[in-house]
Design a protein around this motif. Sequence first.
Motif, PDB file in Angstrom:
ATOM      1  N   TYR A   8       0.627  -0.839  -0.194  1.00  0.00           N
ATOM      2  CA  TYR A   8       0.282   0.163  -0.100  1.00  0.00           C
ATOM      3  C   TYR A   8       1.060   0.844  -0.296  1.00  0.00           C
ATOM      4  O   TYR A   8       1.890   1.726   0.971  1.00  0.00           O
ATOM      5  N   HIS A   9       0.358   2.342  -0.958  1.00  0.00           N
ATOM      6  CA  HIS A   9       1.133   3.456  -0.473  1.00  0.00           C
ATOM      7  C   HIS A   9      -0.505   4.540  -0.697  1.00  0.00           C
ATOM      8  O   HIS A   9      -0.990   4.935  -1.070  1.00  0.00           O
ATOM      9  N   ILE A  10      -0.081   5.392   1.128  1.00  0.00           N
ATOM     10  CA  ILE A  10      -0.969   5.076   1.753  1.00  0.00           C
ATOM     11  C   ILE A  10      -0.524   7.163   2.003  1.00  0.00           C
ATOM     12  O   ILE A  10       0.886   7.534   2.205  1.00  0.00           O
ATOM     13  N   LEU A  56       3.388   7.135   3.025  1.00  0.00           N
ATOM     14  CA  LEU A  56       3.156   6.316   3.778  1.00  0.00           C
ATOM     15  C   LEU A  56       3.980   4.311   2.576  1.00  0.00           C
ATOM     16  O   LEU A  56       2.720   3.994   1.822  1.00  0.00           O
ATOM     17  N   VAL A  57       4.520   4.294   2.599  1.00  0.00           N
ATOM     18  CA  VAL A  57       4.748   3.143   2.279  1.00  0.00           C
ATOM     19  C   VAL A  57       4.720   1.652   2.996  1.00  0.00           C
ATOM     20  O   VAL A  57       5.921   1.317   3.923  1.00  0.00           O
ATOM     21  N   SER A  58       3.371   0.555   2.409  1.00  0.00           N
ATOM     22  CA  SER A  58       3.579  -0.028   3.878  1.00  0.00           C
ATOM     23  C   SER A  58       2.690  -1.424   3.528  1.00  0.00           C
ATOM     24  O   SER A  58       2.063  -1.208   2.575  1.00  0.00           O
ATOM     25  N   ASP A  59       2.505  -3.025   4.097  1.00  0.00           N
ATOM     26  CA  ASP A  59       1.462  -3.433   3.768  1.00  0.00           C
ATOM     27  C   ASP A  59       1.033  -3.838   5.219  1.00  0.00           C
ATOM     28  O   ASP A  59       0.820  -2.946   6.294  1.00  0.00           O
ATOM     29  N   LEU A  60      -0.140  -4.806   5.364  1.00  0.00           N
ATOM     30  CA  LEU A  60      -0.846  -4.824   6.848  1.00  0.00           C
ATOM     31  C   LEU A  60      -1.551  -6.201   6.965  1.00  0.00           C
ATOM     32  O   LEU A  60      -1.160  -6.932   5.895  1.00  0.00           O
ATOM     33  N   TYR A  97      -8.555   8.906   3.568  1.00  0.00           N
ATOM     34  CA  TYR A  97      -7.147   9.062   2.810  1.00  0.00           C
ATOM     35  C   TYR A  97      -7.433   8.614   1.624  1.00  0.00           C
ATOM     36  O   TYR A  97      -7.993   7.849   0.690  1.00  0.00           O
ATOM     37  N   CYS A  98      -5.856   8.248   1.360  1.00  0.00           N
ATOM     38  CA  CYS A  98      -5.776   7.683  -0.606  1.00  0.00           C
ATOM     39  C   CYS A  98      -5.040   6.752   0.614  1.00  0.00           C
ATOM     40  O   CYS A  98      -3.575   6.861   0.393  1.00  0.00           O
ATOM     41  N   ALA A  99      -5.464   5.135  -0.374  1.00  0.00           N
ATOM     42  CA  ALA A  99      -4.662   4.561   0.077  1.00  0.00           C
ATOM     43  C   ALA A  99      -4.483   3.328  -1.778  1.00  0.00           C
ATOM     44  O   ALA A  99      -5.771   3.418  -1.941  1.00  0.00           O
ATOM     45  N   LEU A 100      -3.702   3.447  -2.192  1.00  0.00           N
ATOM     46  CA  LEU A 100      -3.113   2.612  -3.839  1.00  0.00           C
ATOM     47  C   LEU A 100      -2.493   1.409  -3.586  1.00  0.00           C
ATOM     48  O   LEU A 100      -1.348   1.240  -2.326  1.00  0.00           O
ATOM     49  N   THR A 101      -2.703   0.387  -4.602  1.00  0.00           N
ATOM     50  CA  THR A 101      -1.961  -0.859  -3.828  1.00  0.00           C
ATOM     51  C   THR A 101      -1.031  -0.706  -5.342  1.00  0.00           C
ATOM     52  O   THR A 101      -1.289  -0.715  -6.021  1.00  0.00           O
ATOM     53  N   TYR A 102      -0.156  -1.853  -5.377  1.00  0.00           N
ATOM     54  CA  TYR A 102       0.979  -1.694  -5.589  1.00  0.00           C
ATOM     55  C   TYR A 102       1.548  -3.110  -6.399  1.00  0.00           C
ATOM     56  O   TYR A 102       1.765  -3.766  -4.933  1.00  0.00           O
ATOM     57  N   SER A 103       2.202  -3.690  -6.873  1.00  0.00           N
ATOM     58  CA  SER A 103       3.051  -4.824  -6.702  1.00  0.00           C
ATOM     59  C   SER A 103       4.129  -4.847  -6.143  1.00  0.00           C
ATOM     60  O   SER A 103       4.708  -3.270  -5.957  1.00  0.00           O
ATOM     61  N   TYR A 104       4.685  -5.860  -5.400  1.00  0.00           N
ATOM     62  CA  TYR A 104       6.090  -5.720  -5.000  1.00  0.00           C
ATOM     63  C   TYR A 104       7.352  -5.330  -6.071  1.00  0.00           C
ATOM     64  O   TYR A 104       7.940  -5.208  -5.430  1.00  0.00           O
ATOM     65  N   ASN A 105       6.477  -6.207  -7.127  1.00  0.00           N
ATOM     66  CA  ASN A 105       7.890  -5.422  -7.995  1.00  0.00           C
ATOM     67  C   ASN A 105       8.094  -3.684  -8.363  1.00  0.00           C
ATOM     68  O   ASN A 105       9.477  -3.693  -8.761  1.00  0.00           O
TER      69      ASN A 105
END
Length: 146
Positions: A8-10, A56-60, A97-105
Amino acid sequence: MSYTQILYHIVLRTKNSIPAITQVHSQDLYKYIWGVIKNKKGTLYRINGMPDHIHLVSDLHPTLALADYVKNIKVASSLWMNQSGFFPLFEGWAEGYCALTYSYNEKDRVIEYVKNQQEHHKRETFQEEMIRVFAEMGVKVDERFL
């Protein structure tokens, strides 16, 4: 056992975009948020920001819903920011908030993007940044967030 791999990019914005996150104490805030994320069994890969917003760049952890995760971060950090006395202009986080998903690549690219916020914002405002990012991700812009 559940397995997830969601990066996640939050983005959290201060209420009314008030420039309340002082440079001198921003690292204290980032360390506090890192602790909140760690306590929720998440991983924080990068945090950085500007006086009116943070990235924030995070996983949960798979047992947490994204909305609850972000709420925990916002509530805990708001309380700490108000109690610390380091952020006298801080009135709270903006609604949403803004939360966008990205590939681990894409992890290294997103981490670098967040790492370079100060340089990036010499060329682009928060509003311009979010409009561009939303367009790149195919998200319809909600003016209330901006």
